[in-house]
Scaffold this motif. Structure first.
Motif, PDB file in Angstrom:
ATOM      1  N   THR A 177      -3.508  -4.709   4.677  1.00 60.81           N
ATOM      2  CA  THR A 177      -2.720  -5.588   3.816  1.00 60.81           C
ATOM      3  C   THR A 177      -3.194  -5.144   2.215  1.00 60.81           C
ATOM      4  OG1 THR A 177      -4.777  -7.151   3.961  1.00 60.81           O
ATOM      5  CG2 THR A 177      -2.332  -7.271   5.611  1.00 60.81           C
ATOM      6  N   SER A 178      -2.362  -4.987   1.497  1.00 58.82           N
ATOM      7  CA  SER A 178      -2.953  -5.302   0.171  1.00 58.82           C
ATOM      8  C   SER A 178      -2.431  -6.165  -0.623  1.00 58.82           C
ATOM      9  CB  SER A 178      -1.548  -4.166  -0.389  1.00 58.82           C
ATOM     10  OG  SER A 178      -0.368  -4.251  -0.429  1.00 58.82           O
ATOM     11  N   ALA A 179      -3.293  -6.901  -1.998  1.00 57.29           N
ATOM     12  CA  ALA A 179      -2.589  -7.539  -2.111  1.00 57.29           C
ATOM     13  C   ALA A 179      -1.310  -7.565  -3.651  1.00 57.29           C
ATOM     14  CB  ALA A 179      -4.037  -7.641  -3.687  1.00 57.29           C
ATOM     15  N   GLY A 180      -1.777  -7.815  -4.462  1.00 57.58           N
ATOM     16  CA  GLY A 180      -0.306  -7.995  -5.611  1.00 57.58           C
ATOM     17  C   GLY A 180       0.257  -7.387  -5.975  1.00 57.58           C
ATOM     18  N   ILE A 181       1.492  -7.143  -5.373  1.00 59.95           N
ATOM     19  CA  ILE A 181       2.698  -6.155  -6.044  1.00 59.95           C
ATOM     20  C   ILE A 181       1.967  -4.560  -6.010  1.00 59.95           C
ATOM     21  CG2 ILE A 181       4.176  -5.208  -7.712  1.00 59.95           C
ATOM     22  CD1 ILE A 181       4.550  -8.793  -8.076  1.00 59.95           C
ATOM     23  N   SER A 182       1.294  -4.513  -7.682  1.00 60.52           N
ATOM     24  CA  SER A 182       0.979  -3.057  -8.224  1.00 60.52           C
ATOM     25  C   SER A 182       0.286  -2.360  -7.265  1.00 60.52           C
ATOM     26  CB  SER A 182       0.309  -2.698  -9.797  1.00 60.52           C
ATOM     27  OG  SER A 182      -0.176  -3.714  -9.330  1.00 60.52           O
ATOM     28  N   ALA A 183      -1.243  -4.105  -6.266  1.00 64.75           N
ATOM     29  CA  ALA A 183      -1.656  -2.875  -4.706  1.00 64.75           C
ATOM     30  C   ALA A 183      -1.421  -2.185  -4.300  1.00 64.75           C
ATOM     31  CB  ALA A 183      -2.054  -4.500  -4.327  1.00 64.75           C
ATOM     32  N   GLY A 184       0.493  -1.678  -3.867  1.00 63.11           N
ATOM     33  CA  GLY A 184       1.025  -0.997  -3.334  1.00 63.11           C
ATOM     34  C   GLY A 184       0.490  -0.159  -3.182  1.00 63.11           C
ATOM     35  N   ILE A 185       0.751   0.189  -4.718  1.00 61.15           N
ATOM     36  CA  ILE A 185       0.463   1.768  -5.103  1.00 61.15           C
ATOM     37  C   ILE A 185      -0.789   1.866  -4.906  1.00 61.15           C
ATOM     38  CG2 ILE A 185       0.821   3.503  -7.110  1.00 61.15           C
ATOM     39  CD1 ILE A 185       2.189   1.925  -8.176  1.00 61.15           C
ATOM     40  N   ASP A 186      -2.335   1.562  -4.911  1.00 67.93           N
ATOM     41  CA  ASP A 186      -3.059   1.434  -4.697  1.00 67.93           C
ATOM     42  C   ASP A 186      -3.695   1.580  -3.156  1.00 67.93           C
ATOM     43  OD1 ASP A 186      -4.930   0.363  -6.602  1.00 67.93           O
ATOM     44  OD2 ASP A 186      -3.733  -0.556  -6.569  1.00 67.93           O
ATOM     45  N   LEU A 187      -2.917   1.380  -2.254  1.00 69.19           N
ATOM     46  CA  LEU A 187      -3.242   1.175  -0.735  1.00 69.19           C
ATOM     47  C   LEU A 187      -2.076   2.767  -0.553  1.00 69.19           C
ATOM     48  CD1 LEU A 187      -3.140   1.054   2.153  1.00 69.19           C
ATOM     49  CD2 LEU A 187      -1.506  -0.274   2.011  1.00 69.19           C
ATOM     50  N   ALA A 188      -1.296   3.166  -0.772  1.00 69.86           N
ATOM     51  CA  ALA A 188      -0.867   3.995  -0.054  1.00 69.86           C
ATOM     52  C   ALA A 188      -1.395   5.687  -0.635  1.00 69.86           C
ATOM     53  CB  ALA A 188       1.015   3.932  -1.487  1.00 69.86           C
ATOM     54  N   LEU A 189      -2.035   5.165  -2.136  1.00 66.83           N
ATOM     55  CA  LEU A 189      -3.061   6.449  -2.080  1.00 66.83           C
ATOM     56  C   LEU A 189      -4.024   6.466  -1.538  1.00 66.83           C
ATOM     57  CD1 LEU A 189      -3.517   5.862  -6.261  1.00 66.83           C
ATOM     58  CD2 LEU A 189      -2.253   8.311  -4.702  1.00 66.83           C
TER      59      LEU A 189
END
Length: 346
Positions: A177-189
């Protein structure tokens, strides 16, 4: 003619991974595009017989034209009904939604996610799509995060989920699970790093002008926005006053006197309006002010500590390590302008 050397990472031949992003309309466009760009960059960077990822966007509706909250439409590869008919196995399932779509979750889409969870290697949510995963029951008994502003609501609505509002993303078993919005990029990395290694993930982060692993958590972003929820309440003026007097000793008793109320009443007001305590709020504002000061540069660490109400550099350092997981010096190196003043931080 002399050939230029190709320095792109060479990928050992391996089976292609099917990454499916399920968009619950109306979806937050960045929740889809951000992670998609990461996997697309991975395909560009890696040389081999086939790209490492087969990326597909699936619309939860009966239309491949996926509505977004921005009003800008996204074109999905297929609808959920088409996916059900006959599709290859899914390696990584990513659920993306929007603030409005989680208010009235698509029950058919939720049921489909629930049936696919056991058959995929990884299942992920971006931002408030954690509500969708929670609705399937897959988050029961697991640690999970979401946008900091929705974390309290997620915990109340799904008490079996162990909600932690601070991390950028959380892995619990094969559920992410990822946090707010741009954190989805962090998760994908992080997912690419798991699959292809840090070198490739780092190259993608450099191309996107991002940190491979962002320091700290949501705590570094939420305090000022959180205080806006006090607008119109008795706490509004006090929150402004606190931010203007961080250099002073701000005890709960002093704040209660400022409000002309009792300590017990003040604590009750903070719990009701901001879901925190007066002492915790002051601590958060001090830390945020220190972060902003380091980002702007031009001041010594001693001055920042004094202005933000820390008794010493050591107290400031302990606060950073405890809350953000990095020292003030490490934070300044990442975020501050590269001026001589910044380079003197201890």
């Amino acid at each position: 003619m002399k050939k230029h050397n190709d320095t792109r990472p060479r990928l050992v031949s391996r089976p292609q991974k099917r990454v499916v992003i399920l968009g619950l309309a109306p979806v937050s466009a960045l929740d889809v595009i951000g992670p998609a760009e990461v996997f697309t960059y991975a395909n560009r960077l890696c040389m081999g017989d086939t790209p490492p990822y087969r990326l597909e966007l699936i619309s939860s509706t009966d239309n491949v034209h996926l509505r977004s909250e921005t009003g800008i439409g996204l074109m999905a590869h297929k609808t959920l009904a088409q996916e059900r008919l006959d599709s290859p196995p899914i390696d990584t399932l990513i659920v993306a939604s929007g603030a409005r779509s989680v208010l009235a979750l698509d029950r058919e889409a939720i049921a489909w996610v629930g049936t696919r969870v056991e058959g995929v290697r990884r299942v992920c949510s971006i931002c408030v799509a954690a509500f969708a995963l929670a609705a399937t029951g897959v988050l029961d008994g697991r640690r999970a995060t979401t946008h900091w502003a929705k974390a309290h609501e997620l915990a109340q609505q799904y008490p079996k989920v162990n909600v932690d509002a601070n991390p950028i993303w959380i892995k619990d078993g094969n559920v992410y699970t990822s946090a707010g919005i741009s954190a989805g990029i962090d998760l994908a990395l992080a997912l690419v790093s798991e699959d292809l290694g840090d070198d490739i993930a780092m190259e993608i982060a450099k191309n996107l002008v991002l940190f491979l692993r962002r320091p700290g958590g949501q705590a570094q972003f939420s305090v000022t926005l959180q205080s806006q929820r006090a607008a119109g309440s008795g706490l509004e003026d006090l929150c402004v006053w606190i931010s203007e007097h961080l250099h002073r000793e701000l005890t709960v008793e002093m704040l209660a006197d400022r409000m002309a109320t009792s300590v017990r009443t003040l604590i009750r007001l903070f719990q009701k309006e901001l879901q925190t305590t007066p002492a915790k709020y002051v601590e958060d504002v001090r830390l945020e002010a220190a972060c902003r000061a380091f980002e702007m540069g031009g001041r010594s660490m001693e001055e920042i500590a004094r202005r933000c109400g820390y008794n010493s550099i050591d107290v400031l350092r302990k606060a950073f390590v405890r809350r953000l997981g990095v020292t003030p010096r490490e934070y300044a190196q990442r975020f501050a302008p590269q001026s001589p003043a910044v380079r003197t931080y201890g």
